[in-house]
Design a protein around this motif. Sequence first.
Motif, PDB file in Angstrom:
ATOM      1  N   PHE A 115      62.286  61.100  40.377  1.00 13.51           N
ATOM      2  CA  PHE A 115      61.765  59.772  40.716  1.00 13.51           C
ATOM      3  C   PHE A 115      60.539  59.891  41.608  1.00 13.51           C
ATOM      4  N   HIS A 116      59.371  59.621  41.017  1.00 10.90           N
ATOM      5  CA  HIS A 116      58.136  59.579  41.806  1.00 10.90           C
ATOM      6  C   HIS A 116      57.576  58.157  41.690  1.00 10.90           C
ATOM      7  N   TRP A 117      58.406  57.176  42.057  1.00 15.05           N
ATOM      8  CA  TRP A 117      58.015  55.786  42.330  1.00 15.05           C
ATOM      9  C   TRP A 117      57.939  54.838  41.140  1.00 15.05           C
ATOM     10  N   TYR A 122      53.198  58.776  36.710  1.00 20.59           N
ATOM     11  CA  TYR A 122      52.322  57.602  36.595  1.00 20.59           C
ATOM     12  C   TYR A 122      50.883  57.952  36.938  1.00 20.59           C
ATOM     13  N   GLN A 123      50.679  58.963  37.760  1.00 16.34           N
ATOM     14  CA  GLN A 123      49.332  59.293  38.202  1.00 16.34           C
ATOM     15  C   GLN A 123      48.525  60.066  37.166  1.00 16.34           C
ATOM     16  N   ILE A 124      49.193  60.690  36.188  1.00 15.08           N
ATOM     17  CA  ILE A 124      48.437  61.519  35.231  1.00 15.08           C
ATOM     18  C   ILE A 124      48.699  61.220  33.756  1.00 15.08           C
ATOM     19  N   ALA A 141      49.980  72.742  46.041  1.00 16.63           N
ATOM     20  CA  ALA A 141      48.749  71.982  46.269  1.00 16.63           C
ATOM     21  C   ALA A 141      48.835  70.626  45.567  1.00 16.63           C
ATOM     22  N   TRP A 142      48.545  69.571  46.308  1.00 17.21           N
ATOM     23  CA  TRP A 142      48.330  68.264  45.708  1.00 17.21           C
ATOM     24  C   TRP A 142      46.830  68.067  45.644  1.00 17.21           C
ATOM     25  N   SER A 143      46.201  68.086  44.457  1.00 16.61           N
ATOM     26  CA  SER A 143      46.890  68.028  43.189  1.00 16.61           C
ATOM     27  C   SER A 143      46.161  68.912  42.185  1.00 16.61           C
ATOM     28  N   THR A 172      56.089  70.900  49.035  1.00 18.51           N
ATOM     29  CA  THR A 172      55.939  70.387  47.675  1.00 18.51           C
ATOM     30  C   THR A 172      54.661  69.560  47.496  1.00 18.51           C
ATOM     31  N   GLU A 173      53.936  69.305  48.591  1.00 19.22           N
ATOM     32  CA  GLU A 173      52.599  68.699  48.521  1.00 19.22           C
ATOM     33  C   GLU A 173      51.862  68.965  49.818  1.00 19.22           C
ATOM     34  N   ASN A 174      50.545  69.207  49.678  1.00 22.73           N
ATOM     35  CA  ASN A 174      49.615  69.283  50.794  1.00 22.73           C
ATOM     36  C   ASN A 174      48.238  69.272  50.161  1.00 22.73           C
ATOM     37  N   PHE A 181      45.318  59.093  39.400  1.00 20.98           N
ATOM     38  CA  PHE A 181      45.469  57.713  39.869  1.00 20.98           C
ATOM     39  C   PHE A 181      46.097  57.712  41.261  1.00 20.98           C
ATOM     40  N   GLU A 182      45.266  57.445  42.280  1.00 11.84           N
ATOM     41  CA  GLU A 182      45.744  57.530  43.661  1.00 11.84           C
ATOM     42  C   GLU A 182      46.284  56.164  44.123  1.00 11.84           C
ATOM     43  N   TRP A 183      47.330  55.705  43.432  1.00 11.38           N
ATOM     44  CA  TRP A 183      48.059  54.489  43.819  1.00 11.38           C
ATOM     45  C   TRP A 183      47.116  53.321  44.109  1.00 11.38           C
ATOM     46  N   LEU A 184      47.227  52.676  45.242  1.00 14.67           N
ATOM     47  CA  LEU A 184      46.419  51.465  45.471  1.00 14.67           C
ATOM     48  C   LEU A 184      44.925  51.756  45.514  1.00 14.67           C
ATOM     49  N   PHE A 192      64.233  62.622  44.663  1.00 15.46           N
ATOM     50  CA  PHE A 192      63.268  61.575  45.033  1.00 15.46           C
ATOM     51  C   PHE A 192      62.039  62.196  45.661  1.00 15.46           C
ATOM     52  N   ASN A 193      60.873  61.638  45.340  1.00 14.17           N
ATOM     53  CA  ASN A 193      59.666  61.991  46.053  1.00 14.17           C
ATOM     54  C   ASN A 193      59.403  60.965  47.146  1.00 14.17           C
ATOM     55  N   GLU A 194      59.344  61.404  48.385  1.00  7.09           N
ATOM     56  CA  GLU A 194      58.950  60.566  49.512  1.00  7.09           C
ATOM     57  C   GLU A 194      59.648  59.207  49.532  1.00  7.09           C
ATOM     58  N   PRO A 195      60.970  59.204  49.710  1.00  3.15           N
ATOM     59  CA  PRO A 195      61.660  57.905  49.801  1.00  3.15           C
ATOM     60  C   PRO A 195      61.122  57.027  50.930  1.00  3.15           C
TER      61      PRO A 195
HETATM   62  C1  PNW Z   1      51.807  61.198  48.486  1.00  5.36           C
HETATM   63  N1  PNW Z   1      50.014  56.845  52.999  1.00  5.36           N
HETATM   64  O1  PNW Z   1      51.737  59.862  48.779  1.00  5.36           O
HETATM   65  C2  PNW Z   1      52.374  61.179  47.094  1.00  5.36           C
HETATM   66  O2  PNW Z   1      53.555  61.891  46.906  1.00  5.36           O
HETATM   67  C3  PNW Z   1      51.376  61.414  46.021  1.00  5.36           C
HETATM   68  O3  PNW Z   1      51.791  60.775  44.846  1.00  5.36           O
HETATM   69  C4  PNW Z   1      50.022  60.965  46.497  1.00  5.36           C
HETATM   70  O4  PNW Z   1      49.065  60.974  45.485  1.00  5.36           O
HETATM   71  C5  PNW Z   1      49.637  61.860  47.652  1.00  5.36           C
HETATM   72  O5  PNW Z   1      50.602  61.817  48.675  1.00  5.36           O
HETATM   73  C6  PNW Z   1      48.295  61.536  48.266  1.00  5.36           C
HETATM   74  O6  PNW Z   1      48.300  60.244  48.820  1.00  5.36           O
HETATM   75  C7  PNW Z   1      51.250  59.213  49.862  1.00  5.36           C
HETATM   76  O7  PNW Z   1      49.471  55.738  52.754  1.00  5.36           O
HETATM   77  C8  PNW Z   1      50.718  57.956  49.627  1.00  5.36           C
HETATM   78  O8  PNW Z   1      50.217  57.235  54.188  1.00  5.36           O
HETATM   79  C9  PNW Z   1      50.307  57.176  50.664  1.00  5.36           C
HETATM   80  C10 PNW Z   1      50.430  57.650  51.954  1.00  5.36           C
HETATM   81  C11 PNW Z   1      50.959  58.913  52.196  1.00  5.36           C
HETATM   82  C12 PNW Z   1      51.369  59.686  51.144  1.00  5.36           C
END
Ligand code: PNW
Length: 495
Positions: free
Chosen positions: A127-129, A25-27, A432-434, A386-388, A439-442, A177-180
């Motif tokens: 599943f990434h959300w 969804y982010q890309i 490495a993220w990313s 898998t992310e940092n 699209f950084e969610w909210l 799952f990514n970050e349940p």
């Molecule tokens: C992770 N928080 O999400 C996700 O796996 C990625 O999709 C996201 O883009 C990345 O970290 C950077 O945020 C998080 O609000 C989203 O604490 C929100 C939070 C933590 C991680």
Amino acid sequence: DKERDALLKGTFPQDFIWSSATAAYQIEGAWNVSDKGPSVWDTLAHQGRVYNQDTGDVACDSYHKYPEDVALMKQMGLKYYRFSISWPRIFPTGEQQDGVNQDGVDYYNRLIDELIVNDIQPMVTLFHWDLPQVLQDRYGGFLNNHTNTTVIHDLFGDYARFLYQNYGDRVKYWITFNEPWITAWLGYGIGNFAPQHNEPAEGQYKAAHNIILSHAKAYHIYDDEFRAAQGGQVGITLNCDWGTPKTPADADAALRYVQFFLGWFAHPIYKNGDYPEVMKTTMARKAQEEGRTTSRLPEFTPEQKLSISGTGDFFGLNHYTTVEVTDACCTPIENPNYDTDKDVGTGHAPDWPRAASSWLYVVPWGIRNLLGFIKEEYGDPEIYVTENGRSDHDQDPAIMMDMERICYYMMYTNEVMKASNMDNVKVKAYTAWSLLDNFEWLSGYSERFGLHYVDFNDPTRTRYPKASSVFFKQLVRNNGYPEGSEFTKYVENMW
Ligand code: PNW
């Protein structure tokens, strides 16, 4: 602290995996191309709930521009790519019996083939959300009947099987799952993330329960039907902030914080099929205080425990930051929720630098502590980071010369190397993220995590390498910080 924080010279093990990550969804964009169904994130974004009313409708347009993405990775010398598959792009309603979107299936075939010809291994998140909206509407998504084996587990299993069948000849690393933790707490507890279900006393516990059982189902399907022929690995990616005690008296509280965060999922999957002891006893005490006959934390049946335990061939870890923990035990609370259930306070030391994201403080040694915790607690598993990564504000004038991101990668990867070479943690990969700003969610497009800049006002969504991508390329080429190399001298100057 000086000694702990000093630059370690040396290299990672020879077969160490360097990778970068994205999520569908982010890309991808192409939110309604062909028969793709809407996801809960399409719904949320279209309701205008995201910062600046941003949406993922076009995002980085990777649905069309994926060959460029692969070329960027190739250019950087990356040998792995972690991406996710959009469930509603495969099954528009989430259910195979309602129909398959063949164009969506073909898209991931093209992407995977493009990776393979460029000698880049795909690492695929199921599943990434982006849950199909129809599954949320029909069954309550991951809230579906949490105490029994229910339809959502089977539907996730069907989806997993379809992906193994179609892509498993070429994909050898699967992340269910990514970050349940995020889906459970932000999606079904607080309800600020999709599907925006607000039930902070219990929603997260029910959703997590279902996610763990769905994960186990997908794991066993691979084990029973595909492993022999395909020879891949299945794991899950958990996120956790490291919790460091503010004073020595807060040590138990800090451990409790990590058990409620990481242990919630890792303990059942990697240890014994059940939630951590401290979570169970804490929640039992809360039930008493609240006058409930049963705990808000659901229970697994004995058969479920057996089926959950040991369902990770590797341990996927997303880590970004550290919090300072204080003990807040044990005042009874009027409106209990997951945050108050932990009986801790959280804060940040005054000298910790902060990234653009409000929650992201830069504390490099935290990742080494967390990796050591995982080694001790879960029987020395193979860990894939898998992310940092680190975010900048959209308007930051140093957006291309992103020295702070370079410092972040430099210090965090060096701490990972300490965990590997000094503490004997089996860290197999760093991701490495990313790869791209996305699209950084909210926060929409206002926070940028990319090694490459994307201009979201440019219809062609051209990608531009930031300084950090050049740094990262050198890091990959050197496989760490070898004694005497030009690269290490350059790093020492910055240190
Ligand atoms: C992770 N928080 O999400 C996700 O796996 C990625 O999709 C996201 O883009 C990345 O970290 C950077 O945020 C998080 O609000 C989203 O604490 C929100 C939070 C933590 C991680």
